[in-house]
Design a protein around this motif. Structure first.
Motif, short mmCIF file in Angstrom:
data_model
loop_
_atom_site.label_atom_id
_atom_site.label_comp_id
_atom_site.label_asym_id
_atom_site.label_seq_id
_atom_site.Cartn_x
_atom_site.Cartn_y
_atom_site.Cartn_z
N ALA A 140 4.16 -8.58 3.93
CA ALA A 140 4.20 -7.45 4.86
C ALA A 140 5.47 -6.65 4.58
N LEU A 141 5.30 -5.39 4.20
CA LEU A 141 6.42 -4.55 3.80
C LEU A 141 6.85 -3.62 4.94
N ALA A 142 7.99 -2.99 4.75
CA ALA A 142 8.50 -2.03 5.72
C ALA A 142 7.61 -0.79 5.77
N PHE A 143 7.56 -0.18 6.93
CA PHE A 143 6.87 1.08 7.13
C PHE A 143 5.42 1.00 6.65
N ASP A 144 4.99 1.99 5.87
CA ASP A 144 3.62 2.01 5.35
C ASP A 144 3.59 1.70 3.85
N HIS A 145 4.55 0.92 3.38
CA HIS A 145 4.68 0.71 1.94
C HIS A 145 3.56 -0.16 1.36
N ASN A 146 2.93 -1.01 2.18
CA ASN A 146 1.73 -1.71 1.69
C ASN A 146 0.64 -0.71 1.34
N ARG A 147 0.44 0.24 2.20
CA ARG A 147 -0.59 1.27 1.98
C ARG A 147 -0.26 2.11 0.75
N ILE A 148 1.01 2.41 0.54
CA ILE A 148 1.40 3.21 -0.62
C ILE A 148 1.10 2.47 -1.91
N ILE A 149 1.44 1.19 -1.97
CA ILE A 149 1.19 0.42 -3.19
C ILE A 149 -0.31 0.26 -3.43
N GLU A 150 -1.07 0.04 -2.37
CA GLU A 150 -2.52 -0.05 -2.51
C GLU A 150 -3.09 1.24 -3.08
N TYR A 151 -2.58 2.37 -2.61
CA TYR A 151 -3.03 3.66 -3.14
C TYR A 151 -2.66 3.80 -4.62
#
Length: 234
Positions: free
Chosen positions: A128-139
């Protein structure tokens, strides 16, 4: 609770980096470096390398600078990915992040800065990363896997010359599936994107494999059809 119109807006740059490294089984997979946040908000969480954008610095220059400062990397392939600007993505201020992505060769990745605040993780099994960084990497992963079927992006993970086996290993790691070696060879040769160098891999046992390089001059609008589709078995 502040209203969206009351929030201070700040501009930042972040970078998603991908490199090929072996996992615990020895299979090449995509890895990405993360940096530990040392201040609030979300202090202690892992996050993408990045920082604030100064008013007098170009976006790509800022992305390269923050990347070099946090990881020691200076990748040759650095491209703007997307801008993330949802109002609630950071507490206390509206942060608009211009995100770049970088592809690096494994030997370059091995020279990246190491320490308690820099950590490489498999890109498909993130904490679980800070902010929305999971979503950014997935994109970023989605973009990479789509682009690798159309463009000559795989060479960013390799040297100037490479064997077909090395190239296939890149595609298998990015696409997360095994590719038939004979079928892969036929498709890559037929694509017109590769040129033989006339040389063979030094130090290989038995008969050394041929070395190839990308020929970007051979790519035309008509040839930009997906060329890495697995054909059904006959």
């Amino acid at each position: 609770m502040p209203q969206p119109s009351d929030l201070l807006t700040r501009l930042a740059v972040s970078t998603v980096i991908f490199a090929l490294r072996p996992d615990h089984s020895g299979r090449s997979v995509l890895w990405t470096p993360l940096v530990r946040r040392t201040r609030e908000p979300q202090r202690g969480y892992w996050a993408l390398p990045g920082g604030w954008l100064p008013p007098n610095e170009e976006l790509e220059v800022a992305a390269a600078r923050t990347l070099r400062a946090t990881t020691g990397l200076a990748p040759k392939y650095l491209e703007q990915l997307y801008t993330f600007g949802q109002v609630d993505r950071s507490p206390g201020a509206r942060v608009v992040s211009v995100v770049y992505w970088a592809l690096v060769q494994s030997d370059e990745a091995a020279r990246a800065s190491a320490g308690p605040n820099v950590r490489w993780v498999p890109a498909d099994t993130l904490p679980a990363l800070a902010f929305d960084h999971n979503r950014i990497i997935e994109y970023a992963l989605w973009r990479l896997r789509n682009k690798v079927e159309y463009a000559e992006i795989a060479h960013a993970f390799l040297g100037e010359t490479f064997t077909l086996a090395e190239l296939r290993e890149v595609y298998e790691a990015v696409l997360q599936r095994s590719l038939d070696p004979a079928n892969f060879r036929r498709q890559m040769i037929a694509s017109g994107r590769l040129r033989e160098t006339g040389e063979r891999l030094a130090g290989a046992p038995h008969r050394p494999p041929r070395l190839y390089r990308y020929d970007t001059s051979a790519v035309t609008a008509e040839s930009r059809e997906p060329f890495m589709r697995e054909r059904p078995a006959s």
